[in-house]
Motif scaffolding. Sequence first.
Motif, short mmCIF file in Angstrom:
data_model
loop_
_atom_site.label_atom_id
_atom_site.label_comp_id
_atom_site.label_asym_id
_atom_site.label_seq_id
_atom_site.Cartn_x
_atom_site.Cartn_y
_atom_site.Cartn_z
N PHE A 163 41.71 37.50 36.10
CA PHE A 163 42.72 38.28 35.39
C PHE A 163 44.09 38.01 36.00
CE2 PHE A 163 45.47 41.71 34.21
CZ PHE A 163 45.21 41.81 32.86
N PRO A 221 42.88 29.67 26.19
CA PRO A 221 43.54 29.91 27.48
C PRO A 221 42.68 29.51 28.68
CG PRO A 221 42.66 31.96 26.62
CD PRO A 221 42.27 30.89 25.64
N GLY A 270 28.54 33.82 26.06
CA GLY A 270 27.99 32.47 26.01
C GLY A 270 29.05 31.41 26.21
N VAL A 288 31.44 28.58 24.99
CA VAL A 288 32.21 28.38 23.75
C VAL A 288 31.58 27.30 22.85
CG1 VAL A 288 34.37 27.30 22.98
CG2 VAL A 288 34.45 29.27 24.51
N ASN A 319 31.28 34.38 31.61
CA ASN A 319 30.99 35.15 32.83
C ASN A 319 30.41 36.51 32.43
OD1 ASN A 319 31.12 36.85 35.05
ND2 ASN A 319 33.21 36.30 35.62
N ARG A 363 36.58 30.94 37.20
CA ARG A 363 37.96 31.03 37.70
C ARG A 363 38.19 32.34 38.48
NH1 ARG A 363 38.99 26.95 38.49
NH2 ARG A 363 41.24 26.98 38.34
N ALA A 367 37.61 34.41 26.72
CA ALA A 367 38.27 35.72 26.51
C ALA A 367 38.43 36.54 27.77
CB ALA A 367 37.49 36.51 25.47
#
Length: 341
Positions: free
Chosen positions: A167, A263, A242, A244, A217, A134, A193
Amino acid sequence: MVKCILVKRKDAEKVRRELLSMGLLDIEYIPKKTSDGVYFPVKGAFKNFKLFEVQLSKRARRVFSLEDSLKGKLTPDELKLVVKSFDIIGDIAILEIPKKLEKKEKLIANSLMEVHRNVKSVFKKTSPMLGIFRVRKLKLIAGENRTITEYRENNCRFKLDVSKVYFTPRLSFERKRIAEQVKPGEKILAMFAGVGPFPIVIAKFQPKVKICAIELNPVAFKYLEENIRLNRMQEIITPILGDVKDVILQKKFAGWADRILMPLPKGAEEFLGVAFYAARKGCVVHFYQFASEKNPFEEAEKRIEYSSLFSGRKVQVIGKRTVRPFAPGVVQVVVDFKITD
Ligand SMILES: C[S@@+](CC[C@H](N)C(=O)[O-])C[C@H]1O[C@@H](n2cnc3c(N)ncnc32)[C@H](O)[C@@H]1O
């Protein structure tokens, strides 16, 4: 010459506030300090004060918005095209420049730096969010050619590279909303995260928890580790690099979590199965989705219900809200649900 009253220096601040609150201070002019006291420019009638005619300097007109600062520099038609919202991350601004305004992009960027004096670099978006990380493509239009910055939010610090990680400052209220719900002793799984905003804000509000933060990432993961150190949260947050699904299944997270954050509004539904696997009874899940503005929660709730049936768990929706507008007709929503069995 401007009509003024003379006030003793020791009373100046009190009188200034009173004049301001009564709408009697002429804010177009700068008060003048002299050895006799302070001359305040005033509007209206003053019975108990002697009035003086004083030479005062005019204030420079303060520009409050990008739109304001572009008035007179762009035509009214061009002004209508300027995208009003933009992100400021640390000292970097990121904005959208419509095709028809490309020739004016430098002027727009320079105006933005005039209004936001802390901004050192202005980038324009040259792509939507791309791929599983993303991240969007950016092009420098003014200021320093630098993409690394430090952003502060909720008394936390985040270092990041805006060109290599996801972000957004637009979730700061949402992060606080979640953090305020967390109770001491919770075990929290922070999926997706990124550079750590959700886990770090939670740990700031409630340090008596254990958080596992998973990110795919490698660049975002490097900043996640750095930000955990920067905020001195090594004892609270364990970063894991890694996917999820792999991490949760391999690291034996079965029935571990009291709270799970999801998220990843584009695609989180694919991870509901592992969320159910990792959740203990009573676990609260925060599930994010993009949705149609007209019917924002239906699809998300269906996905939760379907996945719970498939996993053999019972759920209860305990909250839902529109987090932010995302695109015309599209919003980001969150559905909070509890796993009751
Ligand atoms: C929308 S961003 C959210 C990042 C962060 N939570 C925030 O609010 O800034 C989603 C993040 O999930 C990561 N990601 C995507 N798929 C993943 C997966 N399968 N496992 C772990 N992380 C993943 C991306 O690299 C990206 O950093």
